[in-house]
Design an enzyme around this catalytic site. Structure first.
Site, PDB file in Angstrom:
ATOM      1  N   SER A 176       0.798  -1.233   0.000  1.00  0.00           N
ATOM      2  CA  SER A 176       0.000   0.000   0.000  1.00  0.00           C
ATOM      3  C   SER A 176       0.824   1.273   0.000  1.00  0.00           C
ATOM      4  CB  SER A 176      -0.945  -0.001   1.202  1.00  0.00           C
ATOM      5  OG  SER A 176      -0.238  -0.248   2.403  1.00  0.00           O
ATOM      6  N   HIS A 204      -5.259  -2.981  -2.925  1.00  0.00           N
ATOM      7  CA  HIS A 204      -4.859  -1.967  -3.919  1.00  0.00           C
ATOM      8  C   HIS A 204      -4.737  -2.569  -5.310  1.00  0.00           C
ATOM      9  CE1 HIS A 204      -4.272   1.032  -0.800  1.00  0.00           C
ATOM     10  NE2 HIS A 204      -3.861   0.018  -0.064  1.00  0.00           N
ATOM     11  N   LYS A 235     -11.953   1.252  -1.623  1.00  0.00           N
ATOM     12  CA  LYS A 235     -10.875   1.923  -2.362  1.00  0.00           C
ATOM     13  C   LYS A 235     -11.339   2.067  -3.818  1.00  0.00           C
ATOM     14  CE  LYS A 235      -7.551   0.062   0.951  1.00  0.00           C
ATOM     15  NZ  LYS A 235      -7.798   1.071   1.965  1.00  0.00           N
TER      16      LYS A 235
END
Ligand SMILES: Cc1ncc(COP(=O)(O)O)c(C=O)c1O
Length: 386
Positions: A176, A204, A235
């Site tokens: 990350s 991610h 996200k």
């Protein structure tokens, strides 16, 4: 409480005090920050879906249909139709037998690791894994062996030296804070050879890698060698929550044993509705994904050309490593004064001496915004003597 105040003073003296910033309006390429419009390169809203009208509309429809709350934990009465639809969609997307929606990525990681590994077991964890994986290891009460970042030889040595009833290897797929990528194929091979389970945190990677955005494991064709895949919905998928996907047996075990699932209220329907719409958009159209990658390349290329030292662009995360916290804070403050929000990331989030600005372009930035960010950051770094 005097001791607490002293702790805060100490944090401030070491440039480690955190303060929150107030964002007004929607999460987008620019945001209103403490009442001022600034460029935002601080968010994990990679595909820009948090402010997408279709996602917002789907969330409102789910709110109308399902009400404001799930009302209870999933094993009581909080597992609603919306959750079931989302779990099936995610399992289908990832080519897994089943998926389980957790309250957040943090919940998913601590719940899954502690459910899979116990007293007589061992967990092997990359030294730069996310805090939620680290905390999962702590909760598991298993033997925890930290291997050097992305170092397969070190991991193999530790696998050899650690007898245990069960062994679980855990790693971010995209790290990350550095944006680099785990040696996925090597980890699959080692796990198979040493009879270990393998878990990847794809927080991610979901929505970003693969033709249908299904993450790095799927993009590399490694589904069968990976036992546990975790991804977040807060996200690239523009909503909130997370999931673990894998075999039906894994999911049934987690339903029974993952304490952060069992003992926590189900996500509200509005959140699930937004996530479902976002997953469908991310699966069906590559336009946003392609634009995100173009933006990341433009930002990375611009910053490199301006003389800042960057690593390779392995993901769409662009860290500018500056060293000491004071330097990172200095550059971040100057950039913000000029209209660019790129937060300083400091220990303990990253190792001492590697404080950085972490820039995250999103799909809805345009070229002018990216070029402006480059100009501002290059100027701010120059002023700070970087
Ligand atoms: C790699 C990684 N895993 C897990 C999480 C936790 O996810 P969540 O924010 O949904 O709790 C994050 C970020 O917050 C992350 O970066």
């Amino acid at each position: 409480m005097r001791a607490l105040a002293d702790d805060l003073i100490d944090l401030e003296a070491r440039d480690l005090l955190r303060v929150r910033r107030l964002v007004g309006g929607l999460q987008g390429p620019e945001v209103e920050l403490d009442g001022r419009q600034v460029l935002c390169f601080a968010s994990n809203n990679y595909l820009g879906l948090a402010a997408d009208p279709e996602v917002i509309e789907a969330s409102m429809a789910a709110l109308r249909d399902g009400g404001a709350s799930a009302g209870a934990s999933p094993l009581i009465s909080g597992h609603m139709a919306a959750h079931d639809v989302l779990e099936r969609e995610i399992a289908d997307w990832l080519g897994c037998e089943a998926a389980l929606v957790f309250g957040s990525g943090y919940h998913a990681n601590i719940g899954a690791i502690a459910a899979l590994a116990g007293h007589d077991d061992a967990v092997f964890s990359d030294s730069l894994n996310h805090a939620s994986l680290i905390d999962g290891c702590r909760l598991a009460r298993a033997t925890v062996r930290i291997y050097d970042h992305r170092d397969l030889d070190d991991l193999e040595e530790k696998l050899h030296a650690t007898p245990a009833r069960r062994r679980l290897i855990v790693s971010d797929s995209v790290f990350s804070m550095d944006g680099d990528i785990a040696p996925l194929e090597g980890l699959v091979e080692l796990a198979a050879r040493h009879d270990a389970w393998l878990m990847f945190d794809e927080a991610h990677a979901m929505g970003i890698f693969g033709d249908d955005g299904g993450g790095l494991v799927a993009a590399r064709g490694l589904n069968h060698g990976v036992h546990v895949r975790m991804g977040t919905l807060g996200k690239a998928l523009g909503s909130y929550g997370a999931f673990v996907a894998g075999s039906r047996v894994l999911i049934e075990l987690l339903v029974n044993r993952a304490r952060s699932y069992v003992f926590s209220t189900g996500l509200p329907p509005a959140v699930i509705g937004a996530a479902l719409a976002a997953v469908r958009i991310a699966r069906q159209s590559s336009d946003r994904r392609d634009q995100l990658w173009r933006n990341a390349r433009r930002l990375h290329g611009g910053l490199s050309a301006s003389g800042l030292r960057l690593g390779p662009l392995d993901s769409t995360i662009v860290p500018v490593i500056l060293g000491e916290s004071k330097t990172a804070l200095g550059v971040a403050h100057r950039a913000l004064a000029e209209g660019l929000w790129a937060p300083a990331i400091r220990p303990p989030t990253v190792p001492p001496g590697t404080a950085r600005l972490r820039l995250t372009p999103i799909a809805t930035h345009d070229d002018e915004q990216i070029d402006r960010a480059v100009r501002i950051l290059a100027h701010a770094a120059g002023e700070e003597g970087v």
